[in-house]
Every structure is written in C-alpha cells, then in structure tokens.
Design a protein around this motif. Sequence first.
Motif, PDB file in Angstrom:
ATOM      1  N   CYS A  47       0.754  -1.321   0.075  1.00  0.00           N
ATOM      2  CA  CYS A  47      -0.126   0.084   0.247  1.00  0.00           C
ATOM      3  C   CYS A  47       1.060   1.117   0.059  1.00  0.00           C
ATOM      4  O   CYS A  47       0.609   2.334  -0.524  1.00  0.00           O
ATOM      5  N   LYS A  48       2.011   1.001   0.508  1.00  0.00           N
ATOM      6  CA  LYS A  48       2.942   2.043   0.509  1.00  0.00           C
ATOM      7  C   LYS A  48       4.084   2.297  -0.378  1.00  0.00           C
ATOM      8  O   LYS A  48       4.826   3.198  -0.771  1.00  0.00           O
ATOM      9  N   GLU A  49       4.560   0.798  -0.588  1.00  0.00           N
ATOM     10  CA  GLU A  49       5.871   0.688  -1.225  1.00  0.00           C
ATOM     11  C   GLU A  49       5.643   0.483  -3.000  1.00  0.00           C
ATOM     12  O   GLU A  49       6.475   0.347  -3.839  1.00  0.00           O
ATOM     13  N   GLY A  50       4.133   0.108  -3.359  1.00  0.00           N
ATOM     14  CA  GLY A  50       3.938  -0.359  -4.606  1.00  0.00           C
ATOM     15  C   GLY A  50       4.099   0.877  -5.510  1.00  0.00           C
ATOM     16  O   GLY A  50       3.902   2.015  -5.289  1.00  0.00           O
ATOM     17  N   LYS A  51       4.517   0.325  -6.790  1.00  0.00           N
ATOM     18  CA  LYS A  51       4.836   1.282  -8.005  1.00  0.00           C
ATOM     19  C   LYS A  51       3.540   1.259  -9.088  1.00  0.00           C
ATOM     20  O   LYS A  51       3.580   1.979 -10.021  1.00  0.00           O
TER      21      LYS A  51
ATOM     22  N   ALA B 195      -8.459 -10.082 -12.500  1.00  0.00           N
ATOM     23  CA  ALA B 195      -8.918  -9.103 -13.453  1.00  0.00           C
ATOM     24  C   ALA B 195     -10.128  -8.546 -13.192  1.00  0.00           C
ATOM     25  O   ALA B 195     -11.044  -9.215 -12.621  1.00  0.00           O
ATOM     26  N   VAL B 196     -10.232  -6.992 -13.003  1.00  0.00           N
ATOM     27  CA  VAL B 196     -11.262  -6.413 -12.349  1.00  0.00           C
ATOM     28  C   VAL B 196     -11.704  -5.541 -13.494  1.00  0.00           C
ATOM     29  O   VAL B 196     -11.073  -4.878 -14.332  1.00  0.00           O
TER      30      VAL B 196
ATOM     31  N   ARG C 114      -7.530   0.197 -20.609  1.00  0.00           N
ATOM     32  CA  ARG C 114      -6.844  -1.211 -20.038  1.00  0.00           C
ATOM     33  C   ARG C 114      -5.606  -0.717 -19.561  1.00  0.00           C
ATOM     34  O   ARG C 114      -4.597   0.062 -20.027  1.00  0.00           O
ATOM     35  N   PHE C 115      -5.362  -1.277 -18.137  1.00  0.00           N
ATOM     36  CA  PHE C 115      -3.814  -0.867 -17.600  1.00  0.00           C
ATOM     37  C   PHE C 115      -3.744  -1.972 -16.367  1.00  0.00           C
ATOM     38  O   PHE C 115      -4.689  -2.886 -16.162  1.00  0.00           O
ATOM     39  N   THR C 116      -2.560  -2.023 -15.808  1.00  0.00           N
ATOM     40  CA  THR C 116      -1.946  -2.826 -14.724  1.00  0.00           C
ATOM     41  C   THR C 116      -2.559  -2.298 -13.271  1.00  0.00           C
ATOM     42  O   THR C 116      -2.024  -0.684 -13.503  1.00  0.00           O
TER      43      THR C 116
ATOM     44  N   SER D  64      -2.411  -5.574  -3.162  1.00  0.00           N
ATOM     45  CA  SER D  64      -1.640  -6.606  -4.107  1.00  0.00           C
ATOM     46  C   SER D  64      -1.484  -6.191  -5.345  1.00  0.00           C
ATOM     47  O   SER D  64      -2.449  -5.904  -5.838  1.00  0.00           O
ATOM     48  N   GLU D  65      -0.202  -6.348  -6.074  1.00  0.00           N
ATOM     49  CA  GLU D  65      -0.211  -5.562  -7.668  1.00  0.00           C
ATOM     50  C   GLU D  65      -0.571  -6.980  -8.582  1.00  0.00           C
ATOM     51  O   GLU D  65      -0.715  -8.106  -8.149  1.00  0.00           O
TER      52      GLU D  65
END
Length: 263
Positions: A63-67, A156-157, A206-208, A217-218
């Motif tokens: 939640c704080k480290e993700g890119k 996939a959302v 569309r994106f990740t 979680s990524e």
Amino acid sequence: MYKILLSTITTALLLTTANAKDDHGHDAHKHGDHTKKAAVHWGYGKDAGPLKWGDLKSEYFMCKEGKNQSPINITSAYEVEKKPLKINHKAGGEEVIFNGHAVQVNYKAGSSIDVDGHVFELKQFHFHNPSENTIDGKSFPMEAHFVHADKDGNLAVLGLMFVEGEANAELAKLIEVLPKKAGEKNKLKTVADSNGLLPKEKDYYRFTGSLTTPPCSEGVIWAVFKKPVSASKEQLEAIASVLGHANNRPTQPINARIIGEID
Ligand SMILES: [Zn+2]
C-alpha cells in the motif's frame, strides 16, 4: 524509560481500538484479544485510512511501497490493438453482503471473461461511493468492480462508472434486500445478472494495477469501461448509506504504466 514506552504503546493500542470502532461502527473487542495484539482494522477514516494502510500491518507494505497501485486517474490513453473483452457472464448474483467496507454481490460459478485468451471467473462485484478511478480528472458518484480470478488466483477487475439519472433495474434487485450492518448477508429475491449493469458499448481502458484495499497486491489486470451507466439518486444514496461514508482510496501515481484504450 521503559514505563514511558509501555504507556505510549498502551495508548497506541487504545487509539487503534477506538479507531477501528470509528471506521466500521462495530466493536473491535469482539474480533480478538486486544491485550495481545492491536486490532488492525483498516478503513477510510483519518486514523486507519488509505494514507495509513501501509503502516497498519507488515502484510500491507505494498500500500505504501507499490509502484503500480490502483485506483488511478485515467488520462493520456494510447489506442492499442487489443481484442475486445470477451464477456461470458450469466445471471448468477445470488446474495448481497455488507462486508464492513463495501456492499458486495457474491456470484455463483459459471460466468467468466476472456482477456487475450486467458480466462478469469467472476467471483463478486461491489461498489465504491464515489468512484475510485477517475477519467480525465472526473469523479463519478459510484463505481462497481467486477472481480474475476483465474485458477491460480490472478485477478482481473472490470470497473464500471455510474452517473445519476434513470433508475437501474438490475441495481433494484439488490437494493430491495440491502444489508444494514457489517456481516449481514441477504439472498436476492431475483438472481442478479451483471449483463444488466454493463454498458452496451464496451470500449474500455486497460492498464495494470492493484487491489484498491489492503493488502494492495499488484499484478491485477484492470479494464474500465469508457461509458458510464445510470442509477437514480435514490439508488446511489441507498448503496452509499449502508457504509455511511466514502469508501474510495485516493488515486495513485501512474509511474511507468501505459494506459491502453480499446474500442
Ligand atoms: Zn473495489
């Protein structure tokens, strides 16, 4: 020194417990022995809200480290050659639950999407008021997330925006049995069909990205429909009022991501 530290920790524990109650309206004591460990309840308030999620629990570090975090402000999309989404949804929304964070409709097996030849099964859809993703800086009063998982648990959302307008017949099916308190689960009188919610024109971005809630979680595939659908003011208010406060994580930096636009 030890005593001062201890009292600081005790105060922190008490505050955490109090915050949990504020965020969710239920008593943290019921969820475990708070004298052994602090009740780590994430929420949307000031003290346990999105800006604090990464510090609440080590498992929430993304939640704080993700890119590649979600939600995002969708802008500067590139037209890309990708196949349209193959949506193979059937009627299957059987129960509506308020999980303490969102109103959610659990879906029975048998509905899926095909993303570039990869099949993900629809598990549930839920609502955020106001929207989490924004489009060219525009926020919407509500966003639905249709959460799909493959057999290995990859997600996939599909994101769907709502605007205020005509009443939505599909939403009416869950609003008539809307839960009132956290943990309450009600059977729908008429099985919900997600096809009744999705827009006719299925152009999408569309994106990740990531889960928009802890553990953030990524590796999540996101597809957000360009066209919103409508719901009446009363319907939007009915869903928003279950939680009683906003449940949208603020938009996150796009960083190196590219947003695709598929017509
Ligand atoms: Zn969501």
